[in-house]
Design a protein around this motif. Structure first.
Motif, PDB file in Angstrom:
ATOM      1  N   GLU A 339       4.034  81.606   5.852  1.00  0.00           N
ATOM      2  CA  GLU A 339       3.068  80.994   4.955  1.00  0.00           C
ATOM      3  C   GLU A 339       1.744  80.725   5.661  1.00  0.00           C
ATOM      4  O   GLU A 339       1.717  80.461   6.854  1.00  0.00           O
ATOM      5  N   SER A 340       0.662  80.794   4.873  1.00  0.00           N
ATOM      6  CA  SER A 340      -0.680  80.465   5.365  1.00  0.00           C
ATOM      7  C   SER A 340      -1.211  79.204   4.729  1.00  0.00           C
ATOM      8  O   SER A 340      -2.334  78.802   5.007  1.00  0.00           O
ATOM      9  N   PHE A 341      -0.451  78.581   3.865  1.00  0.00           N
ATOM     10  CA  PHE A 341      -0.997  77.628   2.910  1.00  0.00           C
ATOM     11  C   PHE A 341      -1.227  76.245   3.520  1.00  0.00           C
ATOM     12  O   PHE A 341      -0.372  75.720   4.227  1.00  0.00           O
ATOM     13  N   TYR A 342      -2.374  75.688   3.223  1.00  0.00           N
ATOM     14  CA  TYR A 342      -2.775  74.362   3.705  1.00  0.00           C
ATOM     15  C   TYR A 342      -3.610  73.741   2.598  1.00  0.00           C
ATOM     16  O   TYR A 342      -4.720  74.203   2.319  1.00  0.00           O
ATOM     17  N   SER A 343      -3.069  72.730   1.948  1.00  0.00           N
ATOM     18  CA  SER A 343      -3.777  72.090   0.853  1.00  0.00           C
ATOM     19  C   SER A 343      -3.409  70.619   0.818  1.00  0.00           C
ATOM     20  O   SER A 343      -2.391  70.198   1.380  1.00  0.00           O
ATOM     21  N   LEU A 344      -4.242  69.842   0.158  1.00  0.00           N
ATOM     22  CA  LEU A 344      -4.025  68.405   0.073  1.00  0.00           C
ATOM     23  C   LEU A 344      -3.298  68.062  -1.223  1.00  0.00           C
ATOM     24  O   LEU A 344      -3.333  68.828  -2.195  1.00  0.00           O
ATOM     25  N   ALA A 345      -2.645  66.917  -1.238  1.00  0.00           N
ATOM     26  CA  ALA A 345      -1.926  66.474  -2.423  1.00  0.00           C
ATOM     27  C   ALA A 345      -2.887  66.389  -3.599  1.00  0.00           C
ATOM     28  O   ALA A 345      -3.960  65.774  -3.506  1.00  0.00           O
ATOM     29  N   SER A 346      -2.493  67.009  -4.707  1.00  0.00           N
ATOM     30  CA  SER A 346      -3.382  67.187  -5.853  1.00  0.00           C
ATOM     31  C   SER A 346      -2.638  66.888  -7.149  1.00  0.00           C
ATOM     32  O   SER A 346      -1.404  66.852  -7.181  1.00  0.00           O
ATOM     33  N   ASP A 347      -3.405  66.726  -8.231  1.00  0.00           N
ATOM     34  CA  ASP A 347      -2.827  66.569  -9.564  1.00  0.00           C
ATOM     35  C   ASP A 347      -3.099  67.833 -10.380  1.00  0.00           C
ATOM     36  O   ASP A 347      -4.220  68.378 -10.325  1.00  0.00           O
ATOM     37  N   PHE A 348      -2.087  68.274 -11.114  1.00  0.00           N
ATOM     38  CA  PHE A 348      -2.214  69.475 -11.941  1.00  0.00           C
ATOM     39  C   PHE A 348      -1.829  69.154 -13.384  1.00  0.00           C
ATOM     40  O   PHE A 348      -0.824  68.466 -13.629  1.00  0.00           O
ATOM     41  N   SER A 349      -2.600  69.679 -14.320  1.00  0.00           N
ATOM     42  CA  SER A 349      -2.221  69.731 -15.724  1.00  0.00           C
ATOM     43  C   SER A 349      -2.416  71.168 -16.176  1.00  0.00           C
ATOM     44  O   SER A 349      -3.554  71.659 -16.224  1.00  0.00           O
ATOM     45  N   VAL A 350      -1.319  71.846 -16.475  1.00  0.00           N
ATOM     46  CA  VAL A 350      -1.361  73.283 -16.707  1.00  0.00           C
ATOM     47  C   VAL A 350      -0.702  73.601 -18.051  1.00  0.00           C
ATOM     48  O   VAL A 350       0.482  73.298 -18.253  1.00  0.00           O
ATOM     49  N   ALA A 351      -1.468  74.189 -18.968  1.00  0.00           N
ATOM     50  CA  ALA A 351      -0.956  74.618 -20.268  1.00  0.00           C
ATOM     51  C   ALA A 351      -0.774  76.134 -20.254  1.00  0.00           C
ATOM     52  O   ALA A 351      -1.732  76.878 -20.012  1.00  0.00           O
ATOM     53  N   LEU A 352       0.452  76.580 -20.494  1.00  0.00           N
ATOM     54  CA  LEU A 352       0.806  77.992 -20.427  1.00  0.00           C
ATOM     55  C   LEU A 352       1.262  78.450 -21.809  1.00  0.00           C
ATOM     56  O   LEU A 352       2.330  78.081 -22.288  1.00  0.00           O
ATOM     57  N   ASP A 353       0.429  79.253 -22.459  1.00  0.00           N
ATOM     58  CA  ASP A 353       0.699  79.765 -23.810  1.00  0.00           C
ATOM     59  C   ASP A 353       1.399  81.114 -23.652  1.00  0.00           C
ATOM     60  O   ASP A 353       0.843  82.053 -23.066  1.00  0.00           O
TER      61      ASP A 353
END
Length: 613
Positions: A339-353
């Motif tokens: 893995e290369s991934f480095y990110s900070l704790a985040s909030d997501f709201s995702v609508a998938l139609d």
């Protein structure tokens, strides 16, 4: 990600010779360090724009003629393939900017040959930068498709050098060396911002996407809000478009258009990083929002981003904000080895139609509502997570609740038996409770496990969502990642041991394994091999990655437990998780916490176990 025999076989296809690093040129002590502007410095690396600025030994090395095919686009470089004594060369002068912490050369190579020997290298291709030979390939490296080759060429920062490919053939039996999609991406900076605070902080992502009938194409809009937590002004941000690794810059699987709240700059790092200049620099505490239209096309293949027939797996596809800290912007290249991934704790709201015939497991808690005729909108919300992933397909779903109250769902592709699905549900319920008891209560509500025995990589972790084979050990491992990567974050490119070794150690504990035979047949490959090496090292030593990071890494933690004692080690890890909950762990911080837990001087322990930092 869990390493398996499937992964080891795939990784070996990408194994490459180690770079013989050159020393950087001396610089004046009075000179200020140069800042790095991330860039891709090879021009026309896909050969789609004629021959310039490449120099070829003869007309036709860069070609689209029949007999070979491109990795991307239409054109490619075809060296040799004559079947008689012959030499072809292909060169380009490149300038690697000064001040860049990372410079990564990558190209795709297909080797086809009429040679039948299994032991003699009759025909050869040499890749060089400046006077340094990066690797030599031969007729023994024949393959049926393309394999990507990647090298760390950071030692050449501040230099203008020739990038050269030279192919030689002997007097009979042709070997064709076909090169395509050459990139040399730079990122990072040796001039850090004013402080080491990680920023942009408190990201919030709002996403609305609609799929085609099969769930393989998604289009819509994403916005990202954030705050500058650093004392240093924030004049730009970078979006990581990680899954563009799985395509080409000419045909990107993840496309961002119509940016608002900033001005889109150049794509870099193999088109996996998009710079967005803000209208005005943000001072500490100021917030901003950017928005953009988003298109995602899922490629074929049972991968963490791919589709296996009717079943799509969509990991790392949503663009997320890169992190800037004391080392500058983290714009590391994608690695298929880990893995290369480095990110900070985040909030997501995702609508998938999506079509109602498809089930869509996703990160976070999901609610389904009716959409237009024959369609459903799955809205997933997640708090304090580092990424968002989902899947789409006609899955078979079973559900249950762990003894401590965590809802667990298992989604299986066609061909997974009901008994295996039930076994994975039992494993998931047991694992989430075992890890919760050791490291702190699972905070993400429900847990989704998507099961497919065609995954080459074994398993892959996302917050509240994992991909896995039918394997008790692998699923226990991926669920442990909810703590070691998800809750306790880390820079997975720079310090992969902080999540993989800790996760494998947690898996052993959950399965009542003591690590008693951990160090059987241990053998370090070289003095340069360390448990704490970054992915840049492991991508050039891929056959050793699993052995050292997973195996030796967890063994070192078992040894630390034996030094500290079971009770002290258990308290250390639980307290460490608590103190880094939704934060970021570093090797130095863990070493300091371990030392604080004992009166025994651990200096020799870290040295013996090759844990540096």
């Amino acid at each position: 990600m869990r390493s398996t025999p499937h992964k080891a076989l795939a990784a070996s296809a990408f194994a490459i010779a180690a770079l013989v690093a050159s020393a950087l040129p001396a610089t004046s002590a009075a000179a200020a360090p140069a800042a790095c502007t991330p860039a891709q410095v090879v021009a026309n690396g896909g050969f789609e724009s004629g021959t310039s600025p490449w120099s070829q030994s003869q007309t036709g090395v860069i070609t689209n003629r029949a007999g070979q095919s491109a990795h991307g686009g239409t054109y490619f470089a075809w060296l040799n393939g004559v079947g008689s004594t012959h030499t072809d060369t292909l060169t380009q002068s490149v300038t690697i900017p000064a001040g860049c912490a990372t410079a990564s050369l990558s190209f795709w190579l297909h080797t086809g040959t009429a040679e039948t020997t299994t032991s003699t290298k009759y025909d050869k291709l040499t890749a060089k930068i400046g006077t340094t030979t990066l690797a030599t390939y031969s007729n023994l490296d024949k393959n049926t498709g393309y394999a990507q080759k990647t090298f760390d060429v950071s030692a050449f920062a501040g230099q203008t050098v020739n990038l050269a490919f030279t192919g030689t053939e002997d007097s009979s039996l042709q070997t064709s060396f076909v090169v395509d999609d050459v990139t040399l991406s730079t990122s990072g900076t040796t001039t850090p911002p004013a402080d080491s605070t990680r920023t942009p902080a408190a990201p919030g992502y709002t996403v609305s996407l609609s799929s085609n009938a099969s769930g393989t194409v998604w289009n819509g809009h994403e916005s990202a809000s954030f705050t500058n937590a650093s004392a240093a002004p924030l004049s730009e941000v970078y979006l990581r478009l990680w899954d563009n690794y799985h395509g080409t810059c000419a045909a990107m699987p993840v496309v961002v258009t119509n940016v608002t709240g900033g001005a889109a700059g150049a794509l870099s790092v193999g088109c996996t990083a998009l710079k967005i200049d803000l209208p005005a620099p943000l001072t500490q505490g100021q917030s901003a929002t950017i928005g953009f239209d988003l298109g995602i096309t899922v490629p074929d293949g049972a991968d963490r981003f791919g589709h296996d027939g009717a079943f799509s797996f969509i990991g790392n596809a949503l663009p997320v904000l890169a992190v800037r800290d004391g080392a500058g912007w983290h714009l590391d290249p994608y690695t298929n080895n880990g893995e290369s991934f480095y990110s900070l704790a985040s909030d997501f709201s995702v609508a998938l139609d999506h079509p109602s015939t498809l089930l869509v497991p996703a990160t976070g808690a999901s609610v389904d509502t009716p959409g237009t005729s024959g369609r459903t909108v799955t809205t997933a919300t997640a708090s304090k997570v580092r990424d968002f992933a989902w899947a789409a397909g006609p899955f078979a779903k079973i559900s249950g609740t762990s003894a401590s109250g965590t809802p667990v769902n298992v989604y299986s592709v066609s061909g997974i038996s009901a008994a295996d699905s039930q076994s994975m549900l039992t494993t998931a319920k047991s694992a989430v409770d075992a890890h919760s008891a050791r490291f702190g209560a699972y905070p993400y509500g429900e847990l989704d496990a998507v099961i497919d025995n065609n995954f080459w990589f074994g398993g892959m972790e996302y917050p509240g969502f994992v991909l896995d084979l039918v394997s008790t050990t692998a699923l226990t491992h991926e669920i442990a990642h909810q703590w070691w990567y998800g809750i306790v974050g880390d820079d997975q490119y720079t310090s992969p041991w902080l999540d993989e070794a800790f996760t494998d150690y947690a898996t052993d504990l959950a399965q009542n394994k003591t690590g008693a035979s951990c160090w059987n047949s241990v053998s370090w490959a070289s003095s340069a091999e360390k448990i704490t090496n970054p992915m840049a090292y492991w991508d050039t030593h891929s056959s050793r990655y699993s052995t050292v990071i997973y195996g030796y890494g967890k063994c070192a933690l078992h040894d630390l437990r034996r030094v500290l004692g079971d009770t002290v080690m258990a308290k250390l890890l639980k307290d460490y998780a608590t103190s880094h909950w939704y934060g970021v762990s570093t090797t130095a911080e863990f070493k300091a916490a371990a030392q604080a837990a004992t009166t025994t001087d651990l200096t020799s322990f870290w040295t013996q176990h090759r844990i540096e930092g």
